[in-house]
Design an enzyme around this catalytic site. Structure first.
Site, PDB file in Angstrom:
ATOM      1  N   ARG A  49       2.265 -16.903  25.381  1.00 17.89           N
ATOM      2  CA  ARG A  49       1.620 -17.536  24.310  1.00 17.89           C
ATOM      3  C   ARG A  49       1.787 -16.350  23.054  1.00 17.89           C
ATOM      4  O   ARG A  49       0.894 -15.444  23.110  1.00 17.89           O
ATOM      5  CB  ARG A  49       0.462 -18.397  24.304  1.00 17.89           C
ATOM      6  N   GLU A  50       2.676 -16.773  22.201  1.00 16.74           N
ATOM      7  CA  GLU A  50       2.412 -15.856  21.055  1.00 16.74           C
ATOM      8  C   GLU A  50       2.067 -16.570  19.740  1.00 16.74           C
ATOM      9  O   GLU A  50       2.264 -17.829  19.455  1.00 16.74           O
ATOM     10  CB  GLU A  50       4.045 -15.183  20.494  1.00 16.74           C
ATOM     11  N   ARG A  76       7.200 -18.989  -2.993  1.00 21.80           N
ATOM     12  CA  ARG A  76       6.975 -18.549  -1.901  1.00 21.80           C
ATOM     13  C   ARG A  76       7.867 -17.854  -1.111  1.00 21.80           C
ATOM     14  O   ARG A  76       8.884 -18.386  -0.830  1.00 21.80           O
ATOM     15  CB  ARG A  76       6.261 -19.903  -1.199  1.00 21.80           C
ATOM     16  N   ALA A  88      -5.220 -22.798  -4.091  1.00 17.74           N
ATOM     17  CA  ALA A  88      -5.653 -22.525  -2.692  1.00 17.74           C
ATOM     18  C   ALA A  88      -5.621 -21.056  -2.377  1.00 17.74           C
ATOM     19  O   ALA A  88      -5.100 -20.356  -3.474  1.00 17.74           O
ATOM     20  CB  ALA A  88      -4.586 -23.142  -1.522  1.00 17.74           C
ATOM     21  N   GLU A 104     -11.528 -19.319  -5.984  1.00 19.46           N
ATOM     22  CA  GLU A 104     -10.024 -19.748  -6.234  1.00 19.46           C
ATOM     23  C   GLU A 104      -9.702 -20.614  -7.470  1.00 19.46           C
ATOM     24  O   GLU A 104      -8.820 -20.269  -7.937  1.00 19.46           O
ATOM     25  CB  GLU A 104      -9.332 -20.224  -4.909  1.00 19.46           C
ATOM     26  N   GLU A 108      -7.479 -18.798 -10.326  1.00 24.25           N
ATOM     27  CA  GLU A 108      -6.112 -19.438 -10.458  1.00 24.25           C
ATOM     28  C   GLU A 108      -5.677 -20.299 -11.531  1.00 24.25           C
ATOM     29  O   GLU A 108      -4.598 -20.171 -12.075  1.00 24.25           O
ATOM     30  CB  GLU A 108      -5.487 -20.120  -9.162  1.00 24.25           C
ATOM     31  N   GLU A 131      -4.549 -20.738  11.953  1.00 27.17           N
ATOM     32  CA  GLU A 131      -5.118 -21.246  10.531  1.00 27.17           C
ATOM     33  C   GLU A 131      -5.608 -22.426  10.317  1.00 27.17           C
ATOM     34  O   GLU A 131      -5.306 -23.593  10.792  1.00 27.17           O
ATOM     35  CB  GLU A 131      -3.705 -20.971   9.577  1.00 27.17           C
ATOM     36  N   GLU A 151      -0.643  -9.119  -7.947  1.00 25.12           N
ATOM     37  CA  GLU A 151       0.255  -9.687  -7.235  1.00 25.12           C
ATOM     38  C   GLU A 151       0.586 -11.025  -7.574  1.00 25.12           C
ATOM     39  O   GLU A 151       1.390 -11.589  -6.670  1.00 25.12           O
ATOM     40  CB  GLU A 151       0.447  -9.121  -6.096  1.00 25.12           C
ATOM     41  N   GLU A 152      -0.106 -11.720  -8.386  1.00 23.50           N
ATOM     42  CA  GLU A 152      -0.127 -13.122  -8.285  1.00 23.50           C
ATOM     43  C   GLU A 152       0.671 -13.944  -9.692  1.00 23.50           C
ATOM     44  O   GLU A 152       0.148 -13.470 -10.615  1.00 23.50           O
ATOM     45  CB  GLU A 152      -1.470 -13.969  -8.374  1.00 23.50           C
TER      46      GLU A 152
END
Length: 195
Positions: A49-50, A76, A88, A104, A108, A131, A151-152
């Site tokens: 399982r990875e 993205r 998010a 956030e 943002e 996640e 970096e956003e």
């Protein structure tokens, strides 16, 4: 074979459980870690399982007083396109999810909110990642300056629920947290108008 109810099946999880025998780290990135485990299957066979270890994230369904929803459009890299999504961000280690959502939203979009409530937790990619995303509803929004990370790069705008529904149905919005939040809000508004 007779059909079982969900209640019957839910009490019998042991027949589905895979048990970890051994494992190794394959990759240790900035915030993602790739793991490879050998597991024992319910029938005694072994399998690999990875999966990605992810710290978790939050998403914010931010609703303006006029009913429009705050959205972002950002590029993205993994899918090579700019997408429409709700605000998010990922959790820092040990960070409270609600505090992360509040941070956030402000970073943002510049907005803060007077009222917060948790909608639900989702697992967007259960087949290969740990996640989770805790989705929050933010209301009573107050505008302010955004403080994007270095970096956003993103555009912030607002749209009515009807437009979001159209974008989801047409495939213009493909982001799972945004789709789930859109349908949740539609259901909530329908329930409110029927009572």
């Amino acid at each position: 074979m007779s059909e079982k109810s969900f209640q019957d099946l839910a009490h019998d999880d042991d027949r589905l459980v895979e048990k970890r025998i051994s494992g190794e780290g394959v990759y240790d990135g900035i915030f993602l870690k790739m793991k490879r485990d050998t597991v024992s299957l319910p029938d005694g066979q072994h399998a690999l399982r990875e999966y990605l270890e992810h710290p978790g994230a939050v998403a914010i369904l931010a609703v303006l007083d006029d009913g429009r929803i705050l959205l972002e459009r950002q590029y993205r890299y993994p899918i090579s396109q700019a997408v429409i999504e709700i605000p998010a961000g990922k959790l820092n280690v040990g960070e409270d999810p609600l505090l992360c959502a509040q941070r956030e939203l402000q970073e943002e979009t510049g907005y803060t909110a007077k009222r917060w409530s948790k909608i639900r937790r989702i697992h967007p990619v259960i087949s290969y990642s740990t996640e989770f995303i805790d989705i929050y509803l933010a209301e009573g929004l107050i505008p302010g300056p955004a403080r994007l990370d270095e970096e956003e790069f993103l555009d912030v705008f607002a749209a009515p629920l009807e437009e979001l529904l159209e974008w989801v149905e047409s495939g213009k919005i493909t982001d799972v947290k945004t789709i789930i939040s859109t349908y949740w809000l539609e259901r909530r508004r329908c329930a409110s108008s029927n009572s």
